[in-house]
Write a protein that holds these residues in place. Structure first.
Motif, PDB file in Angstrom:
ATOM      1  N   GLN A 164     -15.924  -2.885 -30.472  1.00  0.00           N
ATOM      2  CA  GLN A 164     -16.259  -4.018 -29.606  1.00  0.00           C
ATOM      3  C   GLN A 164     -15.432  -5.262 -29.904  1.00  0.00           C
ATOM      4  O   GLN A 164     -15.325  -6.154 -29.066  1.00  0.00           O
ATOM      5  CB  GLN A 164     -17.753  -4.349 -29.731  1.00  0.00           C
ATOM      6  CG  GLN A 164     -18.622  -3.296 -29.076  1.00  0.00           C
ATOM      7  CD  GLN A 164     -20.093  -3.572 -29.220  1.00  0.00           C
ATOM      8  OE1 GLN A 164     -20.495  -4.462 -29.978  1.00  0.00           O
ATOM      9  NE2 GLN A 164     -20.903  -2.838 -28.517  1.00  0.00           N
ATOM     10  N   ASN A 190     -25.542  -6.265 -28.430  1.00  0.00           N
ATOM     11  CA  ASN A 190     -24.452  -5.317 -28.206  1.00  0.00           C
ATOM     12  C   ASN A 190     -24.558  -4.072 -29.073  1.00  0.00           C
ATOM     13  O   ASN A 190     -23.961  -3.054 -28.765  1.00  0.00           O
ATOM     14  CB  ASN A 190     -23.104  -5.987 -28.486  1.00  0.00           C
ATOM     15  CG  ASN A 190     -22.592  -6.720 -27.274  1.00  0.00           C
ATOM     16  OD1 ASN A 190     -23.149  -6.593 -26.184  1.00  0.00           O
ATOM     17  ND2 ASN A 190     -21.547  -7.479 -27.452  1.00  0.00           N
ATOM     18  N   GLN A 270     -24.272   5.418 -22.282  1.00  0.00           N
ATOM     19  CA  GLN A 270     -24.415   4.578 -21.082  1.00  0.00           C
ATOM     20  C   GLN A 270     -23.857   3.186 -21.353  1.00  0.00           C
ATOM     21  O   GLN A 270     -23.126   2.630 -20.550  1.00  0.00           O
ATOM     22  CB  GLN A 270     -25.909   4.467 -20.732  1.00  0.00           C
ATOM     23  CG  GLN A 270     -26.185   3.669 -19.483  1.00  0.00           C
ATOM     24  CD  GLN A 270     -26.290   4.588 -18.285  1.00  0.00           C
ATOM     25  OE1 GLN A 270     -26.825   5.670 -18.380  1.00  0.00           O
ATOM     26  NE2 GLN A 270     -25.757   4.159 -17.170  1.00  0.00           N
ATOM     27  N   GLN A 272     -21.631   2.248 -23.369  1.00  0.00           N
ATOM     28  CA  GLN A 272     -20.200   2.121 -23.643  1.00  0.00           C
ATOM     29  C   GLN A 272     -19.358   2.180 -22.389  1.00  0.00           C
ATOM     30  O   GLN A 272     -18.163   1.990 -22.437  1.00  0.00           O
ATOM     31  CB  GLN A 272     -19.767   3.231 -24.608  1.00  0.00           C
ATOM     32  CG  GLN A 272     -20.048   2.853 -26.053  1.00  0.00           C
ATOM     33  CD  GLN A 272     -19.864   4.019 -26.988  1.00  0.00           C
ATOM     34  OE1 GLN A 272     -19.719   5.144 -26.552  1.00  0.00           O
ATOM     35  NE2 GLN A 272     -19.900   3.755 -28.279  1.00  0.00           N
ATOM     36  N   LYS A 273     -20.001   2.498 -21.261  1.00  0.00           N
ATOM     37  CA  LYS A 273     -19.219   2.584 -20.022  1.00  0.00           C
ATOM     38  C   LYS A 273     -18.535   1.276 -19.704  1.00  0.00           C
ATOM     39  O   LYS A 273     -19.080   0.221 -19.931  1.00  0.00           O
ATOM     40  CB  LYS A 273     -20.136   2.969 -18.865  1.00  0.00           C
ATOM     41  CG  LYS A 273     -19.987   4.450 -18.538  1.00  0.00           C
ATOM     42  CD  LYS A 273     -20.550   4.773 -17.183  1.00  0.00           C
ATOM     43  CE  LYS A 273     -22.014   5.073 -17.240  1.00  0.00           C
ATOM     44  NZ  LYS A 273     -22.636   5.504 -16.068  1.00  0.00           N
TER      45      LYS A 273
ATOM     46  N   ARG B  87     -21.399  -7.809 -22.283  1.00  0.00           N
ATOM     47  CA  ARG B  87     -21.602  -6.548 -21.578  1.00  0.00           C
ATOM     48  C   ARG B  87     -23.059  -6.230 -21.317  1.00  0.00           C
ATOM     49  O   ARG B  87     -23.370  -5.446 -20.438  1.00  0.00           O
ATOM     50  CB  ARG B  87     -20.926  -5.408 -22.344  1.00  0.00           C
ATOM     51  CG  ARG B  87     -21.595  -5.057 -23.655  1.00  0.00           C
ATOM     52  CD  ARG B  87     -20.705  -4.153 -24.460  1.00  0.00           C
ATOM     53  NE  ARG B  87     -19.652  -4.920 -25.129  1.00  0.00           N
ATOM     54  CZ  ARG B  87     -18.562  -4.372 -25.620  1.00  0.00           C
ATOM     55  NH1 ARG B  87     -18.351  -3.097 -25.497  1.00  0.00           N
ATOM     56  NH2 ARG B  87     -17.672  -5.118 -26.246  1.00  0.00           N
ATOM     57  N   TYR B 133     -23.816  -5.733 -13.553  1.00  0.00           N
ATOM     58  CA  TYR B 133     -23.347  -5.817 -14.930  1.00  0.00           C
ATOM     59  C   TYR B 133     -21.817  -5.770 -14.947  1.00  0.00           C
ATOM     60  O   TYR B 133     -21.206  -5.194 -14.040  1.00  0.00           O
ATOM     61  CB  TYR B 133     -23.925  -4.670 -15.762  1.00  0.00           C
ATOM     62  CG  TYR B 133     -25.357  -4.927 -16.140  1.00  0.00           C
ATOM     63  CD1 TYR B 133     -25.664  -5.629 -17.298  1.00  0.00           C
ATOM     64  CD2 TYR B 133     -26.394  -4.522 -15.304  1.00  0.00           C
ATOM     65  CE1 TYR B 133     -26.977  -5.903 -17.628  1.00  0.00           C
ATOM     66  CE2 TYR B 133     -27.721  -4.791 -15.633  1.00  0.00           C
ATOM     67  CZ  TYR B 133     -28.000  -5.488 -16.795  1.00  0.00           C
ATOM     68  OH  TYR B 133     -29.294  -5.763 -17.125  1.00  0.00           O
ATOM     69  N   PRO B 134     -21.195  -6.331 -15.994  1.00  0.00           N
ATOM     70  CA  PRO B 134     -19.722  -6.371 -16.034  1.00  0.00           C
ATOM     71  C   PRO B 134     -19.048  -5.028 -15.780  1.00  0.00           C
ATOM     72  O   PRO B 134     -18.041  -4.961 -15.092  1.00  0.00           O
ATOM     73  CB  PRO B 134     -19.428  -6.874 -17.449  1.00  0.00           C
ATOM     74  CG  PRO B 134     -20.600  -7.717 -17.786  1.00  0.00           C
ATOM     75  CD  PRO B 134     -21.776  -7.056 -17.122  1.00  0.00           C
ATOM     76  N   TRP B 135     -19.617  -3.937 -16.337  1.00  0.00           N
ATOM     77  CA  TRP B 135     -18.938  -2.640 -16.182  1.00  0.00           C
ATOM     78  C   TRP B 135     -18.949  -2.148 -14.748  1.00  0.00           C
ATOM     79  O   TRP B 135     -18.248  -1.192 -14.398  1.00  0.00           O
ATOM     80  CB  TRP B 135     -19.498  -1.592 -17.133  1.00  0.00           C
ATOM     81  CG  TRP B 135     -20.970  -1.343 -17.042  1.00  0.00           C
ATOM     82  CD1 TRP B 135     -21.938  -2.002 -17.738  1.00  0.00           C
ATOM     83  CD2 TRP B 135     -21.656  -0.387 -16.226  1.00  0.00           C
ATOM     84  NE1 TRP B 135     -23.177  -1.509 -17.403  1.00  0.00           N
ATOM     85  CE2 TRP B 135     -23.035  -0.524 -16.476  1.00  0.00           C
ATOM     86  CE3 TRP B 135     -21.237   0.567 -15.307  1.00  0.00           C
ATOM     87  CZ2 TRP B 135     -23.993   0.263 -15.840  1.00  0.00           C
ATOM     88  CZ3 TRP B 135     -22.205   1.347 -14.671  1.00  0.00           C
ATOM     89  CH2 TRP B 135     -23.565   1.193 -14.935  1.00  0.00           C
ATOM     90  N   GLN B 136     -19.752  -2.789 -13.888  1.00  0.00           N
ATOM     91  CA  GLN B 136     -19.775  -2.376 -12.482  1.00  0.00           C
ATOM     92  C   GLN B 136     -18.737  -3.112 -11.640  1.00  0.00           C
ATOM     93  O   GLN B 136     -18.655  -2.909 -10.435  1.00  0.00           O
ATOM     94  CB  GLN B 136     -21.175  -2.613 -11.906  1.00  0.00           C
ATOM     95  CG  GLN B 136     -22.244  -1.769 -12.580  1.00  0.00           C
ATOM     96  CD  GLN B 136     -23.641  -2.179 -12.177  1.00  0.00           C
ATOM     97  OE1 GLN B 136     -24.020  -3.332 -12.296  1.00  0.00           O
ATOM     98  NE2 GLN B 136     -24.415  -1.218 -11.685  1.00  0.00           N
ATOM     99  N   ARG B 142     -14.047  -9.321 -12.584  1.00  0.00           N
ATOM    100  CA  ARG B 142     -14.460  -9.714 -13.941  1.00  0.00           C
ATOM    101  C   ARG B 142     -13.773 -11.012 -14.350  1.00  0.00           C
ATOM    102  O   ARG B 142     -14.395 -11.899 -14.927  1.00  0.00           O
ATOM    103  CB  ARG B 142     -14.076  -8.636 -14.951  1.00  0.00           C
ATOM    104  CG  ARG B 142     -14.952  -7.440 -14.886  1.00  0.00           C
ATOM    105  CD  ARG B 142     -14.583  -6.472 -15.978  1.00  0.00           C
ATOM    106  NE  ARG B 142     -14.823  -5.121 -15.493  1.00  0.00           N
ATOM    107  CZ  ARG B 142     -14.697  -4.045 -16.251  1.00  0.00           C
ATOM    108  NH1 ARG B 142     -14.319  -4.155 -17.494  1.00  0.00           N
ATOM    109  NH2 ARG B 142     -14.950  -2.864 -15.760  1.00  0.00           N
TER     110      ARG B 142
END
Lengths: 273, 356
Positions: A164, A190, A270, A272-273, B87, B133-136, B142
Motif C-alpha cells: 500500500q 486500510n 475484494q 485489493q481490487k 481506498r 469507491y475509488p476502485w470503481q 480518480r
C-alpha cells in the motif's frame, strides 16, 4: 469459456489424489475425534466437559488467548508499521527476530523460559527471593504462548502495508490530519481485514499451543493446565472418551477458525481490487 | 500566496538530489518544474509540501518561514501522480476528509461539508460519482477527485506531482486544459511537476527547467523554447538536429558545403555544434543562390498538421525536418528523390574548443 490444457485423465487423477489425501489426513481424523468423544454416549461427553479440571483448563486457555492476542495485535501492528513504512538501521534484524519463533521448535521455546525464570535459571534466585512465580504458573504459560505467536499478526500485515505504500498517509497529512488521526482514519482501516486475519490465526495458535506450554506449565491440574495439556493427561490415564470430548472442543475451534479465515480472505481480495 | 525556496540542498545517501537551489513562485502564478526523471523536481515539490525536509536552506510561504510547520499546517493542496485516494472511503468521504479532520471548533457543520463537497464535485464535473469507491473509477476520474479533495481545504497553494503522468493521451490533454481554465478562474498559486515538455509548454505561465538538482533555465514557455540557454534545455524542449561545423560570419561550413545561416554573427571563425529545429529547414528541388546540402529523401509522412521528412546527406548525416502541408504540395517530394536543404534559422550554436 474455460481453457483446458490437460487431458481429462490427468485432471481426474490429480483431483482424486488431492481428495483421498484430504480425506485420509484431515476429514477422517476429525470424524474419529467426534466418534470417540461420543463413543460412550452424550452423558459421558458432557460430564467430561463439566468436570472441574476440564472447566479450569478451558478457563486457563481462554485467559491465555485473551491476554496473548491483544499483546500480539499491538506488537504486530507496531512492528509491521515500522518495517513497512520507515527505513532504519537494524530493520532486517527486526524482521529476522519476528520470524525466529517459526524456526525454533516450541519445546525449545519453552525451555528458554525455564532457563531464564526457573529455580536454577538466570533470574531464578531473584524471583524466588521476591516470591514471584513465572514457570509452572500462569505467567509462564502466557510468556511461552506470546513467544510462539509473535509472528502471526506482523507477518500478515507486513506484505499488505508494503504494497500500500505511504502515499495515502501523506495525502492525509497534507489535508491537515494529525499523525494520530491519519493512523486511525487511514492506516488502520486500510489493513482492517489483514488485522482480523492475523488475529484469527494468532488466536488459533494461542489456544492450540502444546509444546512450549507443556514445558513451562508443570501440568498442575485445575491450576496450570490448558486444554491441549488436559487432553494429554486424560489420554494418558486411559480416559479416552473424556480426552476426545475435550479434544472435540478444540476441533470445533479449528473448524470455526477455518470458516472465519476463508470469509476474511475473500474480503481481503475484494479490498485489493 | 507566493512561495520561495532559498539555497536548498538535499542528499539521499550519496545521491545529491538538489544543489543550492533557489526559486520564487509569484502569487497567482502557474509554474511548471520540468526535467528528466531523477532531476530533483519531485523532491523540491515534496520539500515545499513538508513531506520531505531539506538538509540546508529555507522555504517561505509569503514572508513566513515554513521551517517549523508540519505538512498538516502548511495549507497546501497536494496531488499525487497515483492519486492516493483513500481506498476504503467513498468519493464523497474522500473529498470531505480534509474538513472532517479539522478540530471541532473550526470544523464546518455536516450540512456545510455536504454542500462544499457537492460544489467541488460539480467543479470537476463528477457529481454522479459521490457514492462510488475509488476502485470503481477510471484514472482520469480518480485524478479529478484527487484535485477536488485537495481543493476542499482551501489550500493557499496547489502542488501537483506529475498529475497527468499515469493517464492516457486523450484524457491527459483534456485534464490539462481543464487545469489551465481552473487556474485562470481561481488564480491559486500552483506549482506543478512534469517530465512532459508539451504539457509544460501548454499549461504553465512560467517554466523552470531542471537537471541534476539544479535549475538550467527559467522563463516563459516562449522564452525557453525559442531562446534556450544551453544544449540541455534545447534537447529537452522538443526535437532538434545538430551538425558539427565551422562557423564564420553568417555561414556554417559543414564538410565541403558552405551554408548561409541567417542572423548569425560570429566574432572570429570557430568550430561549433549547430542546433536546428525540424521546422527551421528549407527544402527545394533546385540549388538556389546560396549553396545547400544535398540530401536524399528517406521517409515522408504527410499524416498530421505538418509533414515529417527524414533525409540523409551525402556525408551520411540524418536530418529530421518538418515542412508545412503547402510546401509539401508545392514540392511533391517522394522517397529516394534528391533535394537541397538550406537553413531558414538556427536555434542555438555551441562553441566547441577543438575541431570536430
Amino acid at each position: 469459456m474455460q481453457v483446458r490444457t490437460e487431458p481429462r485423465i490427468v485432471r481426474y487423477v490429480l483431483i482424486t489424489i488431492a481428495l483421498v489425501f484430504f480425506g485420509l489426513f484431515l476429514v477422517l481424523p476429525l470424524v474419529c475425534v467426534f466418534q470417540n468423544a461420543l463413543s460412550k454416549g452424550w452423558v459421558v461427553y458432557f460430564d467430561a466437559l463439566r468436570h472441574p479440571d476440564a472447566l479450569a483448563a478451558m478457563k486457563m486457555t481462554m485467559i491465555t488467548a485473551l491476554i496473548v492476542v491483544p499483546c500480539n495485535l499491538i506488537f504486530g501492528v507496531a512492528a509491521a508499521w515500522a518495517v513497512s513504512k520507515f527505513d532504519f538501521k537494524g530493520k532486517n534484524l527486526l524482521l529476522s527476530f519476528i520470524d525466529l519463533p517459526l524456526s525454533v521448535s516450541p519445546v525449545i521455546a519453552g525451555l528458554i523460559f525455564i532457563l531464564l525464570f526457573g529455580a536454577q535459571g538466570v533470574l531464578g534466585p531473584w524471583l524466588i527471593a521476591h516470591n514471584i512465580r513465572i514457570v509452572f504458573a500462569w505467567p509462564g504459560i502466557i510468556l511461552a504462548t506470546i513467544f510462539v505467536t509473535v509472528p502471526m499478526v506482523a507477518r500478515e500485515l507486513i506484505p499488505i502495508m508494503k504494497s500500500q505504500g505511504t502515499e495515502e498517509e501523506e495525502a492525509a497529512l497534507t489535508l491537515g490530519a494529525s499523525g494520530w488521526k491519519t493512523f486511525w482514519m487511514v492506516s488502520i482501516p486500510n489493513i482492517r481485514w489483514g488485522i482480523l486475519y492475523g488475529v484469527i490465526l494468532c488466536n488459533a495458535r494461542a489456544m492450540g499451543e502444546f509444546g512450549a506450554v507443556s514445558v513451562v506449565s508443570g501440568h498442575i491440574r485445575g491450576l496450570t493446565n490448558t486444554m491441549p495439556l488436559h487432553v494429554e493427561i486424560l489420554y494418558n490415564e486411559y480416559q479416552s472418551a473424556a480426552a476426545f470430548a475435550v479434544a472435540s472442543i478444540l476441533a470445533m475451534l479449528a473448524i470455526v477458525t477455518l470458516i472465519a479465515k476463508s470469509i476474511v480472505e475473500a474480503n481481503i481480495r475484494q479490498g485489493q481490487k | 500566496m507566493s512561495i520561495e525556496v532559498r539555497n536548498i540542498h538535499k542528499k539521499f545517501g550519496e545521491f545529491q538530489a538538489l544543489v543550492d537551489l533557489s526559486l520564487k513562485i509569484e502569487t497567482g502564478e502557474l509554474l511548471a518544474l520540468l526535467g528528466p526523471s531523477g532531476c530533483g523536481k519531485t523532491t523540491l515539490l515534496r520539500i515545499v509540501a513538508g513531506l520531505d525536509f531539506a538538509d540546508q536552506g529555507q522555504v517561505f510561504f509569503g514572508d513566513q518561514d515554513a521551517q517549523n510547520q508540519k505538512a498538516s499546517e502548511r495549507g497546501v493542496g497536494f496531488v499525487f501522480q497515483h492519486y492516493a485516494l483513500f481506498r476504503h472511503m467513498t468519493v464523497f468521504d474522500n473529498i470531505a476528509f480534509g474538513m472532517n479532520v479539522q478540530p471541532k471548533k473550526v470544523r464546518p457543520s455536516r450540512e456545510e461539508i455536504r454542500k462544499k463537497v457537492m460544489e467541488l464535485l460539480k467543479l470537476v464535473q463528477l457529481e454522479w460519482l459521490a457514492n462510488r469507491y475509488p476502485w470503481q473509477l477510471s484514472g482520469g476520474q480518480r485524478q479529478r477527485i484527487a484535485l477536488a479533495r485537495a481543493l476542499a481545504v482551501r489550500p493557499r497553494v496547489l502542488l501537483l506531482d506529475e498529475p497527468f503522468g499515469s493517464l492516457d493521451a486523450q484524457v491527459r490533454k483534456e485534464l490539462r486544459l481543464w487545469l489551465r481554465r481552473f487556474h485562470d478562474e481561481s488564480h491559486i498559486t500552483t506549482l506543478f511537476v512534469t517530465h512532459d515538455q508539451e504539457e509544460a509548454l501548454e499549461v504553465a505561465d512560467r517554466i523552470v527547467v531542471m537537471n541534476q538538482g539544479r535549475i538550467e533555465q527559467m522563463g516563459t514557455p516562449e522564452d525557453v523554447y525559442h531562446n534556450p540557454v544551453n544544449a540541455f534545455v534545447l534537447n529537452f524542449l522538443g526535437n532538434v538536429n545538430f551538425f558539427h561545423c565551422r562557423l564564420v560570419e553568417g555561414k556554417a561550413i559543414i564538410g565541403d558545403t558552405v551554408l548561409d545561416v541567417p542572423g548569425l554573427s560570429v566574432d572570429k571563425p570557430h568550430p561549433a555544434k549547430l542546433y536546428v529545429r525540424p521546422n527551421q529547414f528549407k527544402l527545394s528541388r533546385y540549388a538556389g543562390k546560396g549553396t545547400a546540402l544535398k540530401a536524399t529523401v528517406e521517409y515522408v509522412n504527410p499524416a498530421g498538421t505538418v509533414v515529417k521528412v527524414n533525409l540523409k546527406t551525402e556525408t551520411g548525416e540524418l536530418i529530421h525536418a518538418e515542412i508545412s502541408q503547402e510546401e509539401y504540395k508545392h514540392l511533391k517530394i517522394v522517397k529516394t528523390e534528391q533535394v537541397f536543404v538550406s537553413l531558414k534559422d538556427v536555434t542555438y550554436s555551441e562553441h566547441l574548443k577543438n575541431n570536430p
